[in-house]
Design a protein around this motif. Structure first.
Motif, mmCIF file in Angstrom:
data_model
loop_
_atom_site.group_PDB
_atom_site.id
_atom_site.type_symbol
_atom_site.label_atom_id
_atom_site.label_comp_id
_atom_site.label_asym_id
_atom_site.label_seq_id
_atom_site.Cartn_x
_atom_site.Cartn_y
_atom_site.Cartn_z
ATOM 1 N N HIS A 296 69.023 32.565 40.965
ATOM 2 C CA HIS A 296 69.726 31.969 42.107
ATOM 3 C C HIS A 296 68.841 30.846 42.619
ATOM 4 C CE1 HIS A 296 70.567 31.970 46.581
ATOM 5 N NE2 HIS A 296 71.719 31.595 46.038
ATOM 6 N N GLY A 297 69.403 29.633 42.667
ATOM 7 C CA GLY A 297 68.611 28.493 43.123
ATOM 8 C C GLY A 297 67.403 28.201 42.257
ATOM 9 N N GLY A 298 67.492 28.526 40.953
ATOM 10 C CA GLY A 298 66.411 28.250 40.022
ATOM 11 C C GLY A 298 65.326 29.309 39.970
ATOM 12 N N LYS A 299 65.444 30.371 40.751
ATOM 13 C CA LYS A 299 64.437 31.437 40.791
ATOM 14 C C LYS A 299 65.031 32.737 40.253
ATOM 15 C CE LYS A 299 61.601 29.218 43.888
ATOM 16 N NZ LYS A 299 60.975 28.150 43.227
ATOM 17 N N VAL A 300 64.238 33.466 39.471
ATOM 18 C CA VAL A 300 64.679 34.766 38.961
ATOM 19 C C VAL A 300 64.786 35.733 40.138
ATOM 20 C CG1 VAL A 300 64.096 36.721 37.473
ATOM 21 C CG2 VAL A 300 63.633 34.391 36.692
ATOM 22 N N VAL A 301 65.983 36.316 40.305
ATOM 23 C CA VAL A 301 66.194 37.276 41.387
ATOM 24 C C VAL A 301 66.412 38.691 40.854
ATOM 25 C CG1 VAL A 301 66.989 35.634 43.117
ATOM 26 C CG2 VAL A 301 68.641 36.632 41.531
ATOM 27 N N GLU A 302 66.669 38.808 39.562
ATOM 28 C CA GLU A 302 66.805 40.136 38.950
ATOM 29 C C GLU A 302 66.603 40.025 37.449
ATOM 30 O OE1 GLU A 302 66.594 43.862 39.038
ATOM 31 O OE2 GLU A 302 67.314 43.012 40.922
ATOM 32 N N ARG A 303 66.003 41.070 36.884
ATOM 33 C CA ARG A 303 65.788 41.170 35.442
ATOM 34 C C ARG A 303 66.171 42.588 35.051
ATOM 35 N NH1 ARG A 303 60.424 39.172 34.252
ATOM 36 N NH2 ARG A 303 61.412 37.421 33.255
ATOM 37 N N GLY A 304 66.921 42.708 33.951
ATOM 38 C CA GLY A 304 67.319 44.032 33.505
ATOM 39 C C GLY A 304 67.788 43.980 32.068
ATOM 40 N N PHE A 305 68.334 45.092 31.607
ATOM 41 C CA PHE A 305 68.770 45.189 30.216
ATOM 42 C C PHE A 305 70.179 45.758 30.121
ATOM 43 C CE2 PHE A 305 64.276 44.802 29.696
ATOM 44 C CZ PHE A 305 64.121 44.137 28.492
ATOM 45 N N VAL A 306 70.936 45.223 29.177
ATOM 46 C CA VAL A 306 72.195 45.797 28.737
ATOM 47 C C VAL A 306 71.974 46.204 27.288
ATOM 48 C CG1 VAL A 306 73.624 44.447 30.337
ATOM 49 C CG2 VAL A 306 73.113 43.521 28.068
ATOM 50 N N GLU A 307 72.948 46.844 26.676
ATOM 51 C CA GLU A 307 72.803 47.230 25.270
ATOM 52 C C GLU A 307 72.586 45.991 24.409
ATOM 53 O OE1 GLU A 307 75.846 49.793 23.742
ATOM 54 O OE2 GLU A 307 76.085 50.756 25.681
ATOM 55 N N ALA A 308 71.745 46.104 23.395
ATOM 56 C CA ALA A 308 71.502 44.969 22.497
ATOM 57 C C ALA A 308 72.765 44.613 21.718
ATOM 58 C CB ALA A 308 70.356 45.277 21.538
ATOM 59 N N PHE A 309 73.627 45.603 21.460
ATOM 60 C CA PHE A 309 74.906 45.359 20.793
ATOM 61 C C PHE A 309 75.731 44.417 21.657
ATOM 62 C CE2 PHE A 309 79.420 46.370 20.539
ATOM 63 C CZ PHE A 309 79.649 46.220 19.185
ATOM 64 N N PHE A 310 76.384 43.433 21.042
ATOM 65 C CA PHE A 310 77.187 42.462 21.792
ATOM 66 C C PHE A 310 78.654 42.602 21.411
ATOM 67 C CE2 PHE A 310 78.884 38.195 22.668
ATOM 68 C CZ PHE A 310 78.536 38.107 24.012
ATOM 69 N N PRO A 311 79.577 42.591 22.384
ATOM 70 C CA PRO A 311 80.998 42.787 22.085
ATOM 71 C C PRO A 311 81.583 41.693 21.191
ATOM 72 C CG PRO A 311 80.613 42.709 24.466
ATOM 73 C CD PRO A 311 79.317 42.419 23.798
ATOM 74 N N ASP A 312 82.448 42.084 20.278
ATOM 75 C CA ASP A 312 83.181 41.147 19.424
ATOM 76 C C ASP A 312 84.585 40.945 19.969
ATOM 77 O OD1 ASP A 312 81.275 40.575 17.423
ATOM 78 O OD2 ASP A 312 81.653 42.517 16.491
ATOM 79 N N GLY A 313 85.262 39.928 19.455
ATOM 80 C CA GLY A 313 86.670 39.712 19.783
ATOM 81 C C GLY A 313 86.923 39.170 21.167
ATOM 82 N N LEU A 314 85.968 38.433 21.737
ATOM 83 C CA LEU A 314 86.173 37.857 23.068
ATOM 84 C C LEU A 314 86.926 36.539 22.946
ATOM 85 C CD1 LEU A 314 82.619 38.512 24.531
ATOM 86 C CD2 LEU A 314 84.694 39.838 24.932
ATOM 87 N N PRO A 315 87.858 36.258 23.858
ATOM 88 C CA PRO A 315 88.637 35.017 23.775
ATOM 89 C C PRO A 315 87.821 33.792 24.175
ATOM 90 C CG PRO A 315 89.158 36.169 25.791
ATOM 91 C CD PRO A 315 88.217 37.068 25.012
ATOM 92 N N SER A 316 88.321 32.608 23.834
ATOM 93 C CA SER A 316 87.632 31.368 24.196
ATOM 94 C C SER A 316 88.097 30.835 25.548
ATOM 95 C CB SER A 316 87.854 30.306 23.115
ATOM 96 O OG SER A 316 89.223 30.002 23.014
#
Length: 152
Positions: free
Chosen positions: A96-116
């Motif tokens: 936010h405003g160029g400064k890191v305000v949060e760092r975390g993790f989601v699953e390394a797997f990335f969803p397929d079939g997302l629309p453009s």
């Protein structure tokens, strides 16, 4: 905001990680859920939301995982510069405003079939009541120098 009156971001394809999403958002509604941008596939999604003034990044590949801020006040009527960086490892940085305000993790797997063509609302709920400007999506994570240049 209403789901049937959402912003459609034409040709806003989300690349596989790593990537960076940048935008400015403005809202006065500290509601439980506002969808800033969401890519929705069959049983999958990648979403950026505001919840009560906080920023939330959500992925739903096999299970719902998220990274969220805890003490921001983004629903104050001002324009806020937001950056989200997603690494292949699942690491997510929220800025936010160029400064890191949060760092975390989601699953390394990335969803397929997302629309453009992502939208500013979920199919049945959670829609934006505000404005988004300057949406940019990069197929890489910005370096500290690149971020600094963008904020000068």
């Amino acid at each position: 905001g209403e789901p049937n009156r959402s912003i459609e971001y034409v040709n806003a394809t989300l690349p596989r990680p790593p990537y960076t999403i940048m935008f400015n958002v403005k809202t006065m509604a500290p509601t439980a859920c506002q969808e800033v941008i969401g890519w929705f596939g069959k049983n999958t999604s990648v979403e950026v939301q505001l919840r009560g003034g906080n920023l939330v990044y959500v992925e739903q590949p096999n299970s719902r995982t998220q990274v969220s801020t805890k003490k921001l006040t983004l629903a104050d009527g001002a324009s806020h510069s937001i950056v989200i960086m997603r690494q292949p490892s699942g690491e997510v940085l929220l800025l936010h405003g160029g400064k890191v305000v949060e760092r975390g993790f989601v699953e390394a797997f990335f969803p397929d079939g997302l629309p453009s063509t992502p939208k500013s609302s979920r199919p049945l709920d959670c829609s934006l009541n505000g404005e988004v400007q300057g949406l940019k999506i990069f197929p890489f994570v910005l370096s500290a120098k690149q971020l600094e240049e963008l904020y000068l």
